[in-house]
Design a protein around this motif. Structure first.
Motif, PDB file in Angstrom:
ATOM      1  N   ALA A  51       0.821  -1.216   0.000  1.00 11.58           N
ATOM      2  CA  ALA A  51       0.000   0.000   0.000  1.00 11.58           C
ATOM      3  C   ALA A  51       0.854   1.264   0.000  1.00 11.58           C
ATOM      4  CB  ALA A  51      -0.941  -0.006   1.199  1.00 11.58           C
ATOM      5  N   ALA A  52       1.944   1.260   0.746  1.00 13.21           N
ATOM      6  CA  ALA A  52       2.794   2.456   0.814  1.00 13.21           C
ATOM      7  C   ALA A  52       3.411   2.761  -0.547  1.00 13.21           C
ATOM      8  CB  ALA A  52       3.884   2.261   1.863  1.00 13.21           C
ATOM      9  N   GLY A  53       3.750   1.733  -1.286  1.00 14.59           N
ATOM     10  CA  GLY A  53       4.362   1.934  -2.593  1.00 14.59           C
ATOM     11  C   GLY A  53       3.399   2.471  -3.638  1.00 14.59           C
ATOM     12  N   LYS A  54       2.127   2.165  -3.514  1.00 17.13           N
ATOM     13  CA  LYS A  54       1.135   2.590  -4.503  1.00 17.13           C
ATOM     14  C   LYS A  54       0.340   3.816  -4.068  1.00 17.13           C
ATOM     15  CE  LYS A  54      -1.047   0.138  -7.331  1.00 17.13           C
ATOM     16  NZ  LYS A  54      -0.536   0.309  -8.655  1.00 17.13           N
ATOM     17  N   SER A  55       0.348   4.128  -2.796  1.00 13.61           N
ATOM     18  CA  SER A  55      -0.576   5.152  -2.286  1.00 13.61           C
ATOM     19  C   SER A  55      -0.364   6.526  -2.919  1.00 13.61           C
ATOM     20  CB  SER A  55      -0.494   5.241  -0.764  1.00 13.61           C
ATOM     21  OG  SER A  55       0.792   5.654  -0.365  1.00 13.61           O
ATOM     22  N   ASP A  56       0.875   6.945  -3.138  1.00 12.99           N
ATOM     23  CA  ASP A  56       1.111   8.266  -3.732  1.00 12.99           C
ATOM     24  C   ASP A  56       0.541   8.348  -5.144  1.00 12.99           C
ATOM     25  OD1 ASP A  56       2.327   9.146  -1.427  1.00 12.99           O
ATOM     26  OD2 ASP A  56       4.372   8.986  -2.210  1.00 12.99           O
ATOM     27  N   TRP A  57       0.786   7.305  -5.943  1.00 12.67           N
ATOM     28  CA  TRP A  57       0.299   7.302  -7.316  1.00 12.67           C
ATOM     29  C   TRP A  57      -1.234   7.283  -7.345  1.00 12.67           C
ATOM     30  CZ3 TRP A  57       0.569   8.753 -11.955  1.00 12.67           C
ATOM     31  CH2 TRP A  57      -0.126   8.121 -12.978  1.00 12.67           C
ATOM     32  N   LEU A  58      -1.844   6.444  -6.537  1.00 14.39           N
ATOM     33  CA  LEU A  58      -3.301   6.358  -6.524  1.00 14.39           C
ATOM     34  C   LEU A  58      -3.921   7.660  -6.015  1.00 14.39           C
ATOM     35  CD1 LEU A  58      -3.749   2.680  -5.304  1.00 14.39           C
ATOM     36  CD2 LEU A  58      -3.844   3.564  -7.660  1.00 14.39           C
ATOM     37  N   ALA A  59      -3.282   8.278  -5.042  1.00 14.32           N
ATOM     38  CA  ALA A  59      -3.771   9.575  -4.551  1.00 14.32           C
ATOM     39  C   ALA A  59      -3.673  10.632  -5.648  1.00 14.32           C
ATOM     40  CB  ALA A  59      -2.975  10.006  -3.316  1.00 14.32           C
ATOM     41  N   GLN A  60      -2.596  10.599  -6.431  1.00 12.36           N
ATOM     42  CA  GLN A  60      -2.459  11.552  -7.533  1.00 12.36           C
ATOM     43  C   GLN A  60      -3.556  11.324  -8.575  1.00 12.36           C
ATOM     44  OE1 GLN A  60       1.378  11.867  -9.439  1.00 12.36           O
ATOM     45  NE2 GLN A  60       0.536  13.054 -11.124  1.00 12.36           N
ATOM     46  N   LEU A  61      -3.833  10.064  -8.911  1.00 10.30           N
ATOM     47  CA  LEU A  61      -4.908   9.785  -9.869  1.00 10.30           C
ATOM     48  C   LEU A  61      -6.248  10.317  -9.363  1.00 10.30           C
ATOM     49  CD1 LEU A  61      -4.128   6.134 -11.052  1.00 10.30           C
ATOM     50  CD2 LEU A  61      -3.936   8.244 -12.403  1.00 10.30           C
ATOM     51  N   ARG A  62      -6.549  10.078  -8.089  1.00  9.59           N
ATOM     52  CA  ARG A  62      -7.820  10.564  -7.521  1.00  9.59           C
ATOM     53  C   ARG A  62      -7.869  12.088  -7.519  1.00  9.59           C
ATOM     54  NH1 ARG A  62      -7.033   5.896  -4.383  1.00  9.59           N
ATOM     55  NH2 ARG A  62      -5.879   7.027  -2.796  1.00  9.59           N
ATOM     56  N   SER A  63      -6.785  12.706  -7.087  1.00 10.16           N
ATOM     57  CA  SER A  63      -6.725  14.161  -7.022  1.00 10.16           C
ATOM     58  C   SER A  63      -6.826  14.785  -8.415  1.00 10.16           C
ATOM     59  CB  SER A  63      -5.419  14.589  -6.349  1.00 10.16           C
ATOM     60  OG  SER A  63      -5.251  15.977  -6.411  1.00 10.16           O
ATOM     61  N   ASP A  64      -6.075  14.246  -9.372  1.00  9.09           N
ATOM     62  CA  ASP A  64      -6.122  14.773 -10.735  1.00  9.09           C
ATOM     63  C   ASP A  64      -7.513  14.602 -11.337  1.00  9.09           C
ATOM     64  OD1 ASP A  64      -3.491  15.563 -10.617  1.00  9.09           O
ATOM     65  OD2 ASP A  64      -2.732  14.009 -11.956  1.00  9.09           O
ATOM     66  N   SER A  65      -8.127  13.444 -11.123  1.00 14.24           N
ATOM     67  CA  SER A  65      -9.474  13.211 -11.651  1.00 14.24           C
ATOM     68  C   SER A  65     -10.459  14.219 -11.073  1.00 14.24           C
ATOM     69  CB  SER A  65      -9.933  11.785 -11.345  1.00 14.24           C
ATOM     70  OG  SER A  65      -9.172  10.855 -12.077  1.00 14.24           O
ATOM     71  N   ALA A  66     -10.367  14.455  -9.775  1.00 20.22           N
ATOM     72  CA  ALA A  66     -11.266  15.413  -9.126  1.00 20.22           C
ATOM     73  C   ALA A  66     -11.048  16.830  -9.658  1.00 20.22           C
ATOM     74  CB  ALA A  66     -11.069  15.381  -7.609  1.00 20.22           C
ATOM     75  N   ALA A  67      -9.807  17.133 -10.060  1.00 20.66           N
ATOM     76  CA  ALA A  67      -9.481  18.466 -10.568  1.00 20.66           C
ATOM     77  C   ALA A  67      -9.687  18.587 -12.078  1.00 20.66           C
ATOM     78  CB  ALA A  67      -8.027  18.809 -10.214  1.00 20.66           C
ATOM     79  N   GLY A  68     -10.159  17.512 -12.729  1.00 23.44           N
ATOM     80  CA  GLY A  68     -10.400  17.564 -14.165  1.00 23.44           C
ATOM     81  C   GLY A  68      -9.183  17.257 -15.022  1.00 23.44           C
ATOM     82  N   ARG A  69      -8.131  16.726 -14.422  1.00 23.85           N
ATOM     83  CA  ARG A  69      -6.946  16.288 -15.180  1.00 23.85           C
ATOM     84  C   ARG A  69      -7.056  14.778 -15.339  1.00 23.85           C
ATOM     85  NH1 ARG A  69      -4.855  19.826 -11.620  1.00 23.85           N
ATOM     86  NH2 ARG A  69      -4.124  18.172 -10.266  1.00 23.85           N
ATOM     87  N   HIS A  70      -7.285  14.338 -16.557  1.00 25.30           N
ATOM     88  CA  HIS A  70      -7.581  12.936 -16.814  1.00 25.30           C
ATOM     89  C   HIS A  70      -6.348  12.158 -17.254  1.00 25.30           C
ATOM     90  CE1 HIS A  70     -11.732  14.023 -16.339  1.00 25.30           C
ATOM     91  NE2 HIS A  70     -11.537  15.012 -17.185  1.00 25.30           N
ATOM     92  N   TRP A  71      -6.327  10.897 -16.874  1.00 22.74           N
ATOM     93  CA  TRP A  71      -5.286   9.954 -17.275  1.00 22.74           C
ATOM     94  C   TRP A  71      -5.960   8.848 -18.080  1.00 22.74           C
ATOM     95  CZ3 TRP A  71      -0.110  10.594 -15.949  1.00 22.74           C
ATOM     96  CH2 TRP A  71       0.152  11.606 -15.020  1.00 22.74           C
ATOM     97  N   ARG A  72      -5.463   8.612 -19.286  1.00 14.40           N
ATOM     98  CA  ARG A  72      -5.987   7.542 -20.133  1.00 14.40           C
ATOM     99  C   ARG A  72      -4.806   6.709 -20.626  1.00 14.40           C
ATOM    100  NH1 ARG A  72      -9.980   9.124 -24.651  1.00 14.40           N
ATOM    101  NH2 ARG A  72      -8.235  10.301 -25.461  1.00 14.40           N
ATOM    102  N   ARG A  73      -5.069   5.439 -20.865  1.00 10.07           N
ATOM    103  CA  ARG A  73      -3.997   4.526 -21.265  1.00 10.07           C
ATOM    104  C   ARG A  73      -4.569   3.414 -22.132  1.00 10.07           C
ATOM    105  NH1 ARG A  73       0.479   3.011 -17.914  1.00 10.07           N
ATOM    106  NH2 ARG A  73      -0.542   4.263 -16.327  1.00 10.07           N
ATOM    107  N   ILE A  74      -3.793   3.006 -23.112  1.00  8.97           N
ATOM    108  CA  ILE A  74      -4.067   1.781 -23.861  1.00  8.97           C
ATOM    109  C   ILE A  74      -2.812   0.926 -23.770  1.00  8.97           C
ATOM    110  CG2 ILE A  74      -4.434   0.710 -26.127  1.00  8.97           C
ATOM    111  CD1 ILE A  74      -6.038   3.186 -26.939  1.00  8.97           C
TER     112      ILE A  74
END
Length: 186
Positions: A51-74
């Motif tokens: 959890a400690a290794g992933k928490s920063d990245w997952l928090a950034q994804l949540r924060s960016d999504s809430a702020a309208g900055r989207h991440w997409r991947r194929i």
């Protein structure tokens, strides 16, 4: 050709990612130092990522999504999946999608690639800035190059063509329980 290292790449993102970051992945394995411990834990059958290794990245994804900055991947892959790709799906994409990233799959065992897509990894930021990613034969990041502005449209067209045929990760994962560790170890 001058390549951006990790620090310069982070700076490029800070300067150019205001609304959308799109990632095109086509390697079967990425040799990422931060994955090593989790990947070994996954292979040993442990129940979840650190959890400690992933928490920063997952928090950034949540924060960016809430702020309208989207991440997409194929991610372009071929089934059956290697151990690394199963790990990436089960301990990476499952959590990333839950945190707000829109991940899609093109499974070459089931479909062909659109003609327009390149044979290398890239990022497209805010539809205006492309980054070509460079890796060695083992999947270790070597650096990123910034293609000339005249090539950005080619990356946009590749993204759009691929997005039109890619399967949402959640649906693809649901349709392939044979790769879920719980099924494989039962």
């Amino acid at each position: 050709m001058s390549l951006l290292d990790v620090v310069a790449l982070d700076g490029f993102f800070d300067a150019h990612h205001t609304s959308e970051a799109f990632r095109w992945e086509c390697l079967d394995r990425y040799a990422v130092d931060s994955d090593d411990d989790d990947y070994l834990r996954y292979l040993r059958g442990e129940s979840e990522p650190d959890a400690a290794g992933k928490s920063d990245w997952l928090a950034q994804l949540r924060s960016d999504s809430a702020a309208g900055r989207h991440w997409r991947r194929i991610h372009v892959l071929r089934t059956p999946l290697s151990d690394y790709l199963r790990y990436e799906c089960e301990w990476g994409y499952v959590h990333n999608v839950a945190a707000g990233e829109d991940v899609r799959i093109i499974d070459l065992a089931l479909q062909s690639l659109p003609d327009l897509v390149p044979d290398h990894d890239f990022w497209l930021l805010d539809d205006r800035h492309a980054l070509r990613m460079h890796y060695d034969a083992d999947g270790r990041f070597v650096g990123a190059s910034v293609p000339p502005d005249r090539e950005v449209d080619r990356y946009r067209k590749a993204r759009d063509a691929a997005w039109a045929v890619a399967c949402p990760f959640t649906a693809w994962w649901r349709d392939h329980p044979e790769f879920h560790r719980a099924v494989r170890t039962a």
